[in-house]
Write an enzyme that holds these catalytic residues in place. Sequence first.
Site, PDB file in Angstrom:
ATOM      1  N   SER A  55       0.784  -1.175   0.132  1.00 21.91           N
ATOM      2  CA  SER A  55       0.009  -0.012   0.113  1.00 21.91           C
ATOM      3  C   SER A  55       1.097   1.419   0.084  1.00 21.91           C
ATOM      4  O   SER A  55       1.581   1.416  -1.059  1.00 21.91           O
ATOM      5  CB  SER A  55      -0.995  -0.015   1.156  1.00 21.91           C
ATOM      6  OG  SER A  55      -1.994   0.947   1.079  1.00 21.91           O
ATOM      7  N   ASP A  79       0.233  -4.487  -3.943  1.00 21.13           N
ATOM      8  CA  ASP A  79      -0.852  -3.476  -3.975  1.00 21.13           C
ATOM      9  C   ASP A  79      -0.467  -1.935  -3.678  1.00 21.13           C
ATOM     10  O   ASP A  79      -1.040  -1.434  -2.723  1.00 21.13           O
ATOM     11  CB  ASP A  79      -1.912  -3.850  -3.270  1.00 21.13           C
ATOM     12  CG  ASP A  79      -3.480  -4.120  -3.877  1.00 21.13           C
ATOM     13  OD1 ASP A  79      -3.200  -3.736  -5.275  1.00 21.13           O
ATOM     14  OD2 ASP A  79      -4.225  -3.807  -3.369  1.00 21.13           O
ATOM     15  N   HIS A 107      -7.377  -5.625  -0.980  1.00 22.05           N
ATOM     16  CA  HIS A 107      -6.193  -4.783  -0.649  1.00 22.05           C
ATOM     17  C   HIS A 107      -5.335  -5.275   0.754  1.00 22.05           C
ATOM     18  O   HIS A 107      -4.195  -5.275   0.694  1.00 22.05           O
ATOM     19  CB  HIS A 107      -6.631  -3.456  -0.482  1.00 22.05           C
ATOM     20  CG  HIS A 107      -5.572  -2.391  -0.175  1.00 22.05           C
ATOM     21  ND1 HIS A 107      -4.172  -2.139  -1.045  1.00 22.05           N
ATOM     22  CD2 HIS A 107      -5.145  -1.722   0.800  1.00 22.05           C
ATOM     23  CE1 HIS A 107      -3.528  -1.336  -0.628  1.00 22.05           C
ATOM     24  NE2 HIS A 107      -3.830  -0.847   0.202  1.00 22.05           N
TER      25      HIS A 107
END
Length: 318
Positions: free
Chosen positions: A139, A169, A245
């Site tokens: 992230s 991600d 996610h």
Amino acid sequence: MVISYSSSVTCSTTSTTAFDIGNYKTRLVKIEPQTCNSDPSPPKALLIATPSEAGNYPVLIFLHGYLLYNSFYSQLIQHVSSHGFIVVAPQLYLVEGADATEDIKSTAEITNWLAEGLHHYLPSGVEPNLKKLGLAGHSRGGKVAFALALGKIANISTNLKFSALIGVDPVDGMDKGKQTPPAVLTYTPHSFNLDMSVMVIGSGLGEVKKNLLFPACAPNGVNHRDFYSECCKPACYFVAKDYGHNDMLDDETKGIRGKATYCLCKKGKSREPMRRFVGGFLVAFLEAYLEGKSSELMAIRDGNFTLPVELQDIDFLV
């Protein structure tokens, strides 16, 4: 210096692939930085997953996502470590704003500390091979990893060379045109000038809103697809269909922030398959580009491999 150890993870006796728990017993080491100690103190608190048995092992720095704890990745980093890697997961901050500059600076400081300090906190006979060093992040941590590798902040650099870069991600902000500083994406294809191999992992549900009240956790325009489009060869790209996610986190993440990981992002049926997926690709990629063992990564590329999740997309730049 406050150091704590968790019990070892039992190794697999039937492991045949990168997606299974490997053949090394592992240990989790938690280090809290303090000044009154003879051993070199790390710049930030660290969670280290390391093989227990003596040997010389490649090293991966793994950066957590926005407002998450490094402990939420305990199962993932132990998976990687069980295949013969030392994984260093810093806690970059507890409270943080949108600007990631301090995260990048802290990651550089941790990298520069490794040569002097890491070996003091590993089990007896375990030695880090810092000539085989990878950098990964999930992230916002993925954004930070790319930003450091790309030199996005002037006068911030490392005295060690990374040979592999991984975005799990990765997210560069809220939307195209709403990137958080420092912006990593330029929207120019193949513009990342990186002297290392790169892998980008994406989640198919990351760009889907959980509900109308919250934005997607990995919005289209600033997510894995955009990061990969700017990569140059050698690079590879894998997207897991029907997983979200945060689905590579531990099965149980406690506290308010832990509960939020279930509520804010669209998610799959369970975390274990996505965690095996991410852990397996981390292992296969690191073995290929740090250890020169590319058989599993090439088998995946050629479709000769059974994966724990269904792929939505796959690509290689060679």
